[in-house]
Design a protein around this motif. Structure first.
Motif, PDB file in Angstrom:
ATOM      1  N   ASN A  42     -45.857 -82.883  25.891  1.00 29.19           N
ATOM      2  CA  ASN A  42     -45.384 -81.739  25.095  1.00 29.19           C
ATOM      3  C   ASN A  42     -44.679 -82.188  23.823  1.00 29.19           C
ATOM      4  N   GLY A  68     -38.260 -66.497  32.959  1.00 27.53           N
ATOM      5  CA  GLY A  68     -37.681 -65.667  34.010  1.00 27.53           C
ATOM      6  C   GLY A  68     -38.403 -65.737  35.345  1.00 27.53           C
ATOM      7  N   THR A 110     -36.431 -73.227  34.185  1.00 25.30           N
ATOM      8  CA  THR A 110     -35.080 -73.204  34.752  1.00 25.30           C
ATOM      9  C   THR A 110     -35.040 -73.523  36.246  1.00 25.30           C
TER      10      THR A 110
END
Ligand SMILES: Cc1cc2nc3c(=O)[nH]c(=O)nc-3n(C[C@H](O)[C@H](O)[C@H](O)COP(=O)(O)O)c2cc1C
Length: 368
Positions: free
Chosen positions: A86, A230, A252
């Protein structure tokens, strides 16, 4: 469920996934990408996520080309499956005049008895020819870009090295622009996401929420969509796939894994009630990113025009971060987090990957 012929184990039947295109684009057993997270994920996290069946990602924005080669070689030696490298594609602005920024930060320097002066910030360099050479040597299955795409000749080199190209869109307009440049899949990054918004055409405050973004990107481009933002348990995975995503990219939730590189204070904060409150702030780098609220963010407000353009804002915070660290205080290093951190739990990354898939398949199966 079915039986994995190779290992003789009972596994979730692949037929349960709503959009099989993830197999051709990602090449992974599961439609899950362990998000690249500069500074927070490295070899250990990628290896563990790959063992669980996800695409393993190495964030390369803070690395030198020789570090990219070395880390990729280590992953190849320890894991099987598709590897994603990335990179960031921002325009590097000229060195800024930091006068206003240092003046704003003066009270913090005063608290530590320091003279306001920029230190050495983390060097986030955009993708360039030296990195293209590293890709030609590593030959990753996938290359992902944040903040747009590199110029045509660099992109051609990435494709010629055999990599599938995926990139982040935060609005439908950005997704269309990526589709015109023939990416293989689009990472639809919703407002909920931790870390930097990958915006490159749209102002960051126009980023859509994931529930609105995913189906519109799927309709507008016909490309496989990788939903990010999310998603921290099987409900989020199932919801994203129901909205039309072919796969998910989870950040996360992987921060909670023992294999992540998050600092102890960040790890503790993520696991506490503080994780219920995240803010979209430009204070740490000059670009908007979502993280836990920390004292400077609360004192100054999350978005300040005085912060120099990305990535220069961080340099003036470096001396403050060092002084704070000596006193055991926090606040001048970012604690990136998405909005779903309270749904995550500490568990090894292979187990997290498998649990996300198992929970999602159960929900998708029940729906069917
Ligand atoms: C700590 C952290 C660092 C990140 N660094 C990068 C990065 O280097 N490159 C990138 O493309 N995305 C980065 N992201 C964004 C992720 O790719 C992804 O969009 C995001 O984590 C998804 O939302 P979630 O955190 O709610 O799962 C980062 C996210 C976090 C939380």
């Amino acid at each position: 469920v079915g039986v994995d012929a190779e290992h003789g184990k009972v596994v979730a039947a692949p037929a349960g996934w709503p959009d099989e295109r993830f197999r051709a684009v990602l090449g992974s057993r599961l439609p899950i990408v362990q998000a690249p997270m500069a500074g927070a994920g490295g070899v250990e996290l990628a290896v563990a996520a790959m063992a669980g069946g996800a695409v393993g990602s190495l964030p390369c924005a803070l690395l030198k080309p020789e570090q990219v080669r070395a880390q990729a070689a280590e992953v190849r030696a320890r894991a099987e499956g598709p590897l994603n490298l990335n990179f960031f594609c921002h325009q590097m602005p000229p060195a800024p005049d930091e006068g206003e920024w240092l003046a704003l930060l003066r009270p913090f320097y005063d608290r530590f008895g320091l003279e306001p002066a920029a230190g050495e910030g983390p060097g986030r360099a955009p993708f360039d020819a030296a990195m293209a050479e590293a890709i030609e040597a590593v030959r990753p299955e996938i290359v992902s870009f944040h903040f747009g795409l590199p110029d045509g000749s660099l992109l051609d080199r990435v494709r010629a090295a055999g990599a599938r190209v995926i990139a982040t869109a935060t609005t439908v307009r950005e997704a269309r622009s990526l589709a015109r440049r023939r990416v293989d899949a689009i990472i639809a990054q919703g407002w909920e996401a931790g870390g930097h918004a990958g915006s490159f055409l749209s102002p960051p405050e126009e980023q859509l929420g994931l529930i609105a973004l995913v189906p519109q990107v799927a309709d507008a481009t016909d490309l496989p969509v990788i939903a990010a933002g999310g998603i921290a348990d099987g409900r989020g995975v199932a919801a994203a796939l129901t909205l039309g995503a072919a796969a998910v990219q989870v950040g996360t939730a992987y921060l909670f894994c023992p294999e992540s590189l998050v600092a102890p204070a960040h790890r503790a904060a993520l696991a506490s009630e503080r994780a219920e409150r995240t803010v979209f702030t430009n204070l740490f780098t000059g670009r908007r990113a979502r993280g836990l609220a920390t004292p400077p963010v609360d004192e100054l407000g999350p978005v300040r025009p005085e912060a120099p353009a990305f990535p220069h804002a961080g340099a003036a915070l470096a001396p403050l971060a060092a002084a704070a660290r000596e006193r055991g205080e926090e606040g001048f290093v970012p604690m990136w987090s998405g909005q779903a951190a309270p749904l995550a739990r500490a568990e090894p990354a292979a187990g997290l990957t498998k649990r996300l898939a198992r929970e999602a398949l159960a929900l998708l199966g029940a729906k069917a």
